[in-house]
Design a protein around this motif. Sequence first.
Motif, PDB file in Angstrom:
ATOM      1  N   HIS A 264     -10.078  22.531 -31.067  1.00 31.01           N
ATOM      2  CA  HIS A 264     -10.171  21.553 -29.989  1.00 31.01           C
ATOM      3  C   HIS A 264      -9.047  21.820 -28.996  1.00 31.01           C
ATOM      4  N   HIS A 265      -9.358  21.739 -27.722  1.00 32.05           N
ATOM      5  CA  HIS A 265      -8.323  21.905 -26.702  1.00 32.05           C
ATOM      6  C   HIS A 265      -7.379  20.711 -26.753  1.00 32.05           C
ATOM      7  N   PRO A 266      -6.070  20.943 -26.917  1.00 33.72           N
ATOM      8  CA  PRO A 266      -5.143  19.796 -26.957  1.00 33.72           C
ATOM      9  C   PRO A 266      -5.057  19.100 -25.610  1.00 33.72           C
ATOM     10  N   TYR A 267      -4.761  17.824 -25.649  1.00 32.07           N
ATOM     11  CA  TYR A 267      -4.598  17.012 -24.443  1.00 32.07           C
ATOM     12  C   TYR A 267      -3.322  16.202 -24.602  1.00 32.07           C
ATOM     13  N   ARG A 268      -2.339  16.495 -23.765  1.00 32.30           N
ATOM     14  CA  ARG A 268      -1.038  15.833 -23.841  1.00 32.30           C
ATOM     15  C   ARG A 268      -0.808  15.049 -22.546  1.00 32.30           C
ATOM     16  N   ALA A 269      -0.334  13.816 -22.702  1.00 34.45           N
ATOM     17  CA  ALA A 269      -0.103  12.949 -21.540  1.00 34.45           C
ATOM     18  C   ALA A 269       1.226  12.225 -21.698  1.00 34.45           C
ATOM     19  N   PRO A 270       2.354  12.909 -21.472  1.00 36.57           N
ATOM     20  CA  PRO A 270       3.668  12.261 -21.624  1.00 36.57           C
ATOM     21  C   PRO A 270       3.901  11.203 -20.556  1.00 36.57           C
ATOM     22  N   HIS A 271       4.722  10.217 -20.898  1.00 33.27           N
ATOM     23  CA  HIS A 271       5.072   9.157 -19.954  1.00 33.27           C
ATOM     24  C   HIS A 271       6.004   9.720 -18.889  1.00 33.27           C
TER      25      HIS A 271
END
Length: 499
Positions: A264-271
């Motif tokens: 699965h393609h990772p999805y990162r959303a840092p603040h």
Amino acid sequence: MSLAIVHSRGLDGLAAPEVAVEVHLASGLPNLTLVGLPDTEVKEARDRVRAALHNSGFEFPRKRITVNLAPADLPKESGRFDLPIALGILAASGQLPSRLLAQHEFAGELSLSGELRPVRGALAMVLAMGDNDRSFVLPASSAREAALAGRIPILAAASLLEVCAHLTGQAALSACAATVDGGDGDDGYPDLADVRGQTQAKRGLEIAAAGGHSILFAGPPGSGKSMLASRLPGLLPPMTLPAALESAAVLSLAGLFRPQLFRHHPYRAPHHTASSAALVGGGSVPRPGEISLAHQGVLFLDELPEFDRRVLEALREPLDSGRIHISRAARQAEFPAQFQLVAAMNPCPCGYHGDARGRCRCTPDQILRYRSKLSGPLLDRIDLQVEVPAVAAEVLQQARDGEASAAVRGRVTAARTRQIERQGKPNARLSEREIDQHCQPQAAAAALLKQAITRFELSARAFHRLLKVARTIADLAGQHTIEPRHVAEAVQYRRFAKD
């Protein structure tokens, strides 16, 4: 035998050099000394190993014990050396035969009861072994992760007693099967059809997915920027096995990998309060940051101007090179960082600049300061800059009528296949020389491109990125050459920064 050697692995960035755990027993006051640049976690192994041996029914030698973790100049961290240290003490004291130790490598943290706990970086350690003829003994949960490499035998153990039973021939450890199938379907990916309206933004997202381009969404609050960003992983082509293993190895270093999400393609959303070290990596012992955890996937930065300017400027090198080099006084490390950047921002501090109802109260100076938080060099590196207007109420009330992610992914995969067959990489990764070779426009398209450069005052970098976007648009259309309509569409995605 008063000397035993057990093989294990350390971690140095994404590399996992071999570590020889040498255990020597000598006469003298009972003591356990650890040498070889151990950090605090490794030094604490003295107490864990002692308790684990006692609670597993073994005798802890009342001798002077020296444990050397070689090579001496490689810093050692984490509890991964608990198991090899315990086995070395047992072998050196004659409680365990040492003849089979050389056929295995070991890693695992011990609980006080002798149970094995998982370790970080199991997949990275196995990948570093290459075609080694040894098998690797790991805690059960770490073994399932390491088995994805499919290269060497991975043996799963639940406790120190199980490992000892295997080495004495009483009960063989079970081997983990190499499971590398699945994980590249629709499961877990939000559907693009959920997004109402925003035809141009969806088109920009498709182009970004097809060529591996970075994209910036700009629009008022609630217009769907975050929804669009979360749909990008579901539009990307299925991951190849080497790419999936590299992505999984990076996630494993941070203890974030889950076998069910393999491929699965990772999805990162840092603040937006994230520090530079959190975003690009760092620490006294260098660890991967968000850009590396998003390797082969998507990094979403919402409220882009709210990030610290120095944090954003740190993205410039990895956006170009696809790697990040971290240098500290005592250690250096390199991590892969081939991520797709998706950013979102409001057009002004209040978010309603250009609103038809006149809700914006920001002064021109406030708007200028807000947009100036993004430097020119950073904006140059964002290939597509798309305006996302507010969605009308009647559009929101309509039934889903957009294309599903699966349909778009089919076109994206076909376009990406053309790129790989032509140049061996996505268009976004083309060098200047490769741009000259693969992105030559027709004469009319070249003339239109010249006008765009003059009118929008594009830099050389922006010019090259515009050409790569035009090449991707042509690939989506199945065209071998870049035509004026491809350039015209690509130019539309460079306008926001100049408005």
